[in-house]
Design an enzyme around this catalytic site. Structure first.
Site, PDB file in Angstrom:
ATOM      1  N   GLY A   1       0.884  -1.418  -0.026  1.00 54.61           N
ATOM      2  CA  GLY A   1      -0.105  -0.099   0.066  1.00 54.61           C
ATOM      3  C   GLY A   1       0.781   1.341  -0.057  1.00 54.61           C
ATOM      4  O   GLY A   1       0.538   2.309   0.569  1.00 54.61           O
TER       5      GLY A   1
ATOM      6  N   ASP B   1      -1.451   9.588  -4.704  1.00 55.90           N
ATOM      7  CA  ASP B   1      -0.127   8.636  -4.929  1.00 55.90           C
ATOM      8  C   ASP B   1       0.689   9.382  -5.865  1.00 55.90           C
ATOM      9  O   ASP B   1       1.962   9.689  -5.378  1.00 55.90           O
ATOM     10  CB  ASP B   1      -0.755   7.258  -5.238  1.00 55.90           C
ATOM     11  CG  ASP B   1      -1.377   6.506  -4.245  1.00 55.90           C
ATOM     12  OD1 ASP B   1      -1.641   6.890  -3.349  1.00 55.90           O
ATOM     13  OD2 ASP B   1      -2.130   5.496  -4.626  1.00 55.90           O
TER      14      ASP B   1
END
Length: 381
Positions: free
Chosen positions: A125, A173
């Site tokens: 993750g 991200d």
């Protein structure tokens, strides 16, 4: 940065393509708080880390291009004018997606070779996918003088993930990986795509990640499902995104949505507020408050948004047993991956040993512990 990895990628490139490459480092990221808020136009609090992707890239006179995934020892040869997605789950989709999105902007690419590898633990993750996308777009921008801004590059990376990988990710991200600043976390407003850096001084505490080493298979479909629930509720409320809703707004449509979906939307509204609160706690140097918010975030992810899993919950419970752990929560999309823990430095060893032992006994499986430093974003090495 991992000099062993840099040397390995450079050597592999030179052996494969007989020329000197341009070398790019693109970091993975952690997110201190603000989970599943990014695709709701909300606030997140990520930081780039010192683990990431190293890419070696150079032009070629050949009539095709080659991508070489060093960790997998796989090479793919392709034509720039025949780019299309490979089978689902294939690594080259991240590369192809970036190329396709650059070409969609009428930018001219020539043939090139790329070799890449990373030290981001798989399934943790920490956004190895965004790091890879950013390394490709950054490298191509340099090689072919495309004149793309960093903001344009991260949109290309995000669209590559939407259109070639099939994950409708938010912008966090790619942003954190591209714009990271050493020793800082970024309070990012995902609507304006602007951030405020906060210098992080954890004093006598440290961030520690514990990887469950599990990845439950429903993660991508569940992710896209959560996203559509949020979009539907925003539409019911007549707003652009849940970022614009308050708890009392949500109350007005309670009878129009299922209790389960009501809780999901409530989580997003509360988590968005927690991200802003966390930045204030950080500014005030109030680590206790930050820790409380991190624990609250996990409770919401577990009980309201329902993206946790038994292994993650177990590790957070282990953290709660130790009063020198100020906060712990699952990080990332969920259903596996890591917990992020804020731990007193003098307790790091004892806590990681105790948690690892308990986890092994409970699941008959080892977890992995990582320590990270906050790093600069994507750059030429």
């Amino acid at each position: 940065m991992n000099t062993v990895l840099i040397n390995e990628i450079e050597t592999c490139f030179k052996e494969a393509f007989k020329t000197d490459p341009l070398l790019i480092f693109s970091p993975g990221r952690i997110n201190i708080i603000g989970e599943h808020t990014d695709y709701n136009d909300g606030f997140v609090f990520p930081a780039a880390v010192d683990k990431g992707i190293v890419a070696a890239i150079q032009k070629t006179d050949a009539d095709s291009s080659v991508a070489y995934a060093v960790n997998k020892d796989e090479k793919i040869t392709f034509s720039l004018d025949k780019i299309k997605p490979s089978a689902e789950g294939r690594w080259e989709n991240y590369v192809f997606g970036v190329i396709a999105e650059i070409q969609n902007r009428s930018k001219k690419l020539g043939n090139f070779n790329i070799a890449f590898g990373g030290d981001i633990p798989g399934g943790a993750g920490m956004s190895s996918s965004a790091a890879l996308e950013n390394s490709v777009v950054y490298g191509l921008n340099e090689l072919f003088d495309l004149g793309l801004t960093k903001n344009e590059m991260i949109i290309i990376s995000q669209k590559a993930e939407h259109n070639y990988v099939g994950v409708k990710c938010g912008i966090m991200d790619q942003y954190a990986s591209m714009f990271g600043i050493e020793n800082h976390a970024l309070l990012l407003d995902c609507r304006t795509v602007e951030s405020k850096p906060y210098e992080i001084d954890f004093k006598d505490h440290q961030l520690m990640l514990i990887n469950t080493n599990v990845k439950h298979s429903l993660s991508d479909s569940a992710y896209n499902d959560r996203r559509s629930v949020c979009e539907n509720i925003a539409e019911l409320l007549g707003i652009k995104a849940l970022r614009d809703a308050t708890e009392s707004d949500l109350e007005t449509i309670k009878d129009q949505v299922s209790p389960v979906n009501y809780q999901k939307a409530l989580f997003v509204i509360q988590e968005n507020n927690r991200a802003v609160e966390a930045s204030k706690a950080m500014e005030a140097g109030d680590l206790e408050r930050l820790g409380q918010l991190i624990y609250q975030s996990h409770a919401g992810l577990q009980h309201q948004y329902k993206v946790s899993c038994e292994e993650l919950d177990f590790l957070v419970e282990q953290a709660k047993l130790n009063n020198k752990v100020l906060g712990a929560r699952m990080m990332g999309g969920g259903f596996g991956g890591c917990t992020i823990n804020l731990v007193a430095k003098d307790e790091i060893e004892a806590f990681s040993e105790a948690a690892s032992k308990a986890y092994q006994e409970k699941f008959n499986k080892a977890c992995s512990v990582y320590f990270i430093e906050l790093s600069d974003g994507t750059h030429i090495i």
